[in-house]
Design an enzyme around this catalytic site. Structure first.
Site, PDB file in Angstrom:
ATOM      1  N   HIS A   1       0.681  -1.047  -0.070  1.00 33.77           N
ATOM      2  CA  HIS A   1       0.015  -0.032   0.031  1.00 33.77           C
ATOM      3  C   HIS A   1       0.765   1.427   0.003  1.00 33.77           C
ATOM      4  O   HIS A   1       0.556   2.360   0.776  1.00 33.77           O
ATOM      5  CB  HIS A   1      -0.761  -0.084   1.296  1.00 33.77           C
TER       6      HIS A   1
ATOM      7  N   HIS B   1      -9.428   2.341   0.438  1.00 31.68           N
ATOM      8  CA  HIS B   1      -9.504   1.206   1.323  1.00 31.68           C
ATOM      9  C   HIS B   1     -10.730   1.154   2.482  1.00 31.68           C
ATOM     10  O   HIS B   1     -10.173   1.463   3.760  1.00 31.68           O
ATOM     11  CB  HIS B   1      -8.072   1.035   2.061  1.00 31.68           C
TER      12      HIS B   1
ATOM     13  N   GLU C   1     -11.316  -3.406  -2.686  1.00 31.00           N
ATOM     14  CA  GLU C   1     -10.338  -2.612  -3.459  1.00 31.00           C
ATOM     15  C   GLU C   1     -10.286  -2.807  -4.821  1.00 31.00           C
ATOM     16  O   GLU C   1      -9.641  -3.755  -5.043  1.00 31.00           O
ATOM     17  CB  GLU C   1      -9.146  -2.747  -2.673  1.00 31.00           C
TER      18      GLU C   1
END
Ligand code: GLA
Length: 389
Positions: free
Chosen positions: A143, A217, A354
């Protein structure tokens, strides 16, 4: 006689004048009401340790749906939508104040970049140059790294129209930030519309060849009751295939059929019905934490998944231009983080959808490309649309 005629003639003219003024007033009212259908309000939310001012924007439409977004991480801190009785409740996990987000957040509601999901050992190469990204998830990069797009303050501007309110967020990531080449100019625009949909439009440009994979997210719990798990909520995913992973959640490279596996969500199935099945992939993920290969990749922005909470009647439809979706069933939530309405977020009290390119794409040459060249514009769009039945 002549006088009487003239009197009535005069009277009718005055009447017409009064009527036309009244009509104009009505029209004016209508227009102002139209403009006000979807509104946007700004409030201070706090300050980061290095002095960055953080604002919270509230987008609201005429059916009462509200979306709160803060400029820190572009985080969606709240989405209030009606249940089947019309009762508005918050359906996304998050916190009450900035300090809690600064202290520790499992990416609640945040913009994820430059690369959503994992890159094996944080390594990749472009045109023979090797790059090493920040390692922040076991041996892998996750991420966007240690200080990804979820932990920076974005510059905001507003736009409102008759039937929408939009918040445009801009962040310029410096060359080699978290190890990524190129200065990346990124724009994320959140748009709330009258049909209870929230669009997220992503754009980015670079001055050096680089990689990009942006997502949001948000953790959903459609019940509006964060003390409940999402195991009874029903999911469908328009995907015939998914990507099996290794012990560190990096795709093995195999593209597997969902048929006859707990990964088949082509028909609406509750999240919990097979999550504890004796399945090697579920064990590796501690539940669902995998990327599904979405059908209809040549169809652009299309419906790819639906989640439904039978108790509240709330429905979430997800549309995207992306080829994949990471469905994560909140397996790492462990009852330690404080919940918004009191209590804590326990295991599987939220699920994420996501939308994204596949994990570790820079190292898997059969996967759709995540490369962005100077002169090109990265562009991606996802919509979360709510209703109740
Ligand atoms: C993603 C990952 C998960 C986990 C969460 C955050 O969904 O795939 O493994 O890291 O983010 O906790």
């Amino acid at each position: 006689m002549k006088f009487i005629k003239q009197f009535f003639y005069g009277l009718s003219i005055v009447g017409m004048l009064i009527l036309s003024v009244m009509c104009k007033d009505e029209k004016k009212k209508e227009v102002t009401q139209k403009i006000k259908k979807v509104s946007l309000e700004k409030n201070e939310f706090g300050t980061t340790p290095d002095g960055g001012k953080v604002d919270r924007y509230t987008l609201k439409n005429s059916s009462g749906m509200t979306v709160d977004i803060i400029t820190y991480g572009g985080i969606i801190t709240s989405i209030k939508v009606p249940n089947k009785e019309g009762v508005l409740e918050d359906v996304v996990l998050g916190y009450d104040n900035l300090d809690q987000y600064l202290e520790s957040s499992p990416y609640f509601g945040a913009i994820i970049g430059r690369y959503g999901n994992r890159i094996a050992k944080g390594k990749f190469s472009l045109d023979g140059t090797n790059y090493s990204l920040a390692i922040n998830n076991g041996e892998n990069h996750l991420h966007g790294g240690i200080k990804g797009f979820d932990k920076v303050v974005w510059k905001a501007s507003e736009e409102t129209g008759e039937n929408f309110a939009a918040l445009k967020l801009v962040y310029v990531s410096k060359d080699m930030e978290e190890g990524y080449p190129g200065s990346l100019n990124t724009t994320v625009t959140y748009t709330l519309k009258e049909d209870n949909s929230l669009d997220m439009a992503y754009e980015a440009t670079t001055d050096k060849k680089t990689i990009v994979n942006l997502t949001n997210h948000s953790y959903f719990n459609l019940s509006g009751d964060f003390s409940k798990t999402v195991l009874d909520q029903v999911l469908s995913l328009n995907a015939d295939k998914y990507l099996p992973v290794d012990n560190t959640l990096i795709p093995t490279g195999e593209i597997a059929d969902v048929e006859n596996t707990p990964f088949d969500f082509r028909k609406p199935t509750s999240i919990g019905s097979r999550i504890e099945a004796d399945d090697d992939q579920l064990k590796k993920g501690g539940g669902y934490d995998h990327c599904w290969i979405l059908n209809g990749q040549d169809k652009g922005h299309r419906l790819v998944g639906t989640a439904y909470d039978p108790a509240s009647g709330r429905v979430l439809e997800v549309f995207t231009t992306e080829p994949g979706v990471q469905f994560y069933s909140g397996n790492f939530l462990d009852g330690t983080l404080p919940a918004k309405l009191g209590g804590t977020y326990k295991k599987r009290s939220g699920f994420c959808l996501e939308t994204q390119h596949y994990p570790d794409s820079p190292n898997q040459f059969d996967f759709p490309s995540v490369i962005l060249n100077p002169g090109e514009t990265y562009s991606s769009k996802t919509t979360f649309k709510f209703s109740a039945k």
